[in-house]
Enzyme design. Structure first.
Site, PDB file in Angstrom:
ATOM      1  N   TYR A  56       0.889  -1.184   0.107  1.00  0.00           N
ATOM      2  CA  TYR A  56       0.080  -0.059  -0.104  1.00  0.00           C
ATOM      3  C   TYR A  56       0.709   1.225  -0.037  1.00  0.00           C
ATOM      4  O   TYR A  56       1.672   1.670   1.272  1.00  0.00           O
ATOM      5  CB  TYR A  56      -0.964  -0.118   1.214  1.00  0.00           C
ATOM      6  CG  TYR A  56      -1.714  -0.890   1.223  1.00  0.00           C
ATOM      7  CD1 TYR A  56      -2.292  -1.721   0.233  1.00  0.00           C
ATOM      8  CD2 TYR A  56      -2.633  -1.470   2.501  1.00  0.00           C
ATOM      9  CE1 TYR A  56      -3.179  -2.865   0.334  1.00  0.00           C
ATOM     10  CE2 TYR A  56      -3.703  -2.390   2.561  1.00  0.00           C
ATOM     11  CZ  TYR A  56      -3.867  -3.112   1.405  1.00  0.00           C
ATOM     12  OH  TYR A  56      -4.696  -4.098   1.566  1.00  0.00           O
ATOM     13  N   GLY A  57       0.916   1.763  -1.042  1.00  0.00           N
ATOM     14  CA  GLY A  57       1.681   3.156  -1.244  1.00  0.00           C
ATOM     15  C   GLY A  57       3.092   2.941  -1.178  1.00  0.00           C
ATOM     16  O   GLY A  57       4.137   3.576  -0.931  1.00  0.00           O
TER      17      GLY A  57
END
Length: 340
Positions: A56-57
């Site tokens: 995530y990111g």
């Protein structure tokens, strides 16, 4: 509004809240300041389970979570995942021992903790022997770096294989499964839920709003709703496509059912996911305080038999409108596997 520790996570004995804070949006669709505020509000409301992932990111979500929980770590059940490629190096991905032992150290550093409560294989890895993955996760438990481990979007036959391998080789077996489950994505009811219940696994279900289809904006006769997901993968959201028309009709009918019972569609959707006896906690993904308040209110809704029966009339148990709604591509259904 607050919620309490009213459920158990499978056979672990760990008490969890009915809602789990999912963090996929933080550091990606929500800035750090807003993300920290939403996380703080969720924890203040009583949510004790946080789910993130290294992908995530590309690590930014874990870093934000680490900052948010710095002074509250001991009271939380912290879960993250490995598998997806982090950064530009293709070797920084998968379920191999080589990557897992590196990935867990990276996650621990970003999260600012010395252990993870739950470490999950984000997806199956067809290139890695499942036994190698299980041995590595078993080692991490014995080393004290993780407390429990689980899987995400594993088909039922791989869940059975994992438990068989664990028993055969004297390993700790998986404790949890993470799977998409909603009013419009009910495929897990066929085999995954019965299988995990047999083995005593807890379930963290995600996508209660079916990636926005159950937000209340998808209605017959309405315009195409706009969202980041719809722009990224339009084939799954384009209401003009024939393959999405049945889903649109179902979403519209469910919205009507919610209105007839004095509920919003998100309230009906979250309550439905929480109602299944296999589900330990439902992962929510609020980007704003308003989103969080909607989820918190939905967690207090109880559905009676008449509403549940009406839901089954609209969307039959086990229904899967699109194969990709399972959360992954099924290898045996890809063109290369079908061509002779």
């Amino acid at each position: 509004m607050s919620i309490g520790l009213t459920r158990h996570l499978g056979r672990t004995g760990v008490r969890v809240t009915p809602l789990t804070l999912g963090t996929m949006n933080f550091g990606r669709y929500a800035e750090e300041k807003e993300s920290l505020e939403v996380i703080g509000a969720a924890l203040d409301a009583g949510i004790t389970v946080i789910d993130t992932a290294d992908v995530y990111g590309h690590g930014s979500s874990e870093e934000i979570v680490g900052k948010a929980i710095r002074h509250r770590r001991d009271d939380l059940f912290l879960a993250t995942k490995f598998h997806g490629q982090v950064g530009d190096n293709p070797q920084h991905a998968g379920n191999s021992r080589r990557w897992i032992v590196q990935a867990v150290e990276n996650s621990l550093r970003r999260l600012g903790t010395d252990h993870l409560d739950l470490y999950q294989a984000h997806r199956p890895d067809e290139h890695t022997d499942l036994l190698e993955t299980l041995r590595t996760l078993d080692d991490l438990i014995r080393q004290g770096k993780i407390r429990y481990y689980g899987t995400s979007v594993f088909p039922a036959h791989q869940k059975v294989e994992a438990h068989w391998l664990a028993e055969k080789h004297g390993l700790i077996a998986p404790h949890t499964e993470q799977v998409p489950y909603s009013l419009l994505v009910r495929g897990a009811e066929r085999e995954v839920f019965p299988t995990v219940r047999k083995y005593g696994e807890g379930v963290l279900s995600y996508g209660p709003l079916a990636a926005g289809w159950l937000s209340g904006t998808y209605r017959l006769g309405g315009e195409q709703p706009r969202s980041a997901r719809a722009e990224l993968i339009p084939g799954r959201f384009d209401i003009s496509l024939a393959r999405n028309r049945r889903k649109l009709a179902a979403a519209d009918a469910l919205a009507g059912l919610a209105e007839d019972n004095g509920l919003t569609l998100p309230e009906l959707a979250v309550a439905f996911a929480l109602n299944h006896p296999a589900v330990s906690s439902v992962i929510i993904g609020p980007r704003t305080h308003a989103h969080l308040e909607t989820y918190l209110k939905a967690a207090t809704v109880e559905l009676g038999p008449e509403i549940l029966d009406a839901i089954d009339e609209i969307v039959e148990p086990g229904t899967q409108f699109l194969e990709r709604d399972t959360g992954r591509d099924t290898p045996s259904l890809l063109p290369a596997a079908l061509r002779r």
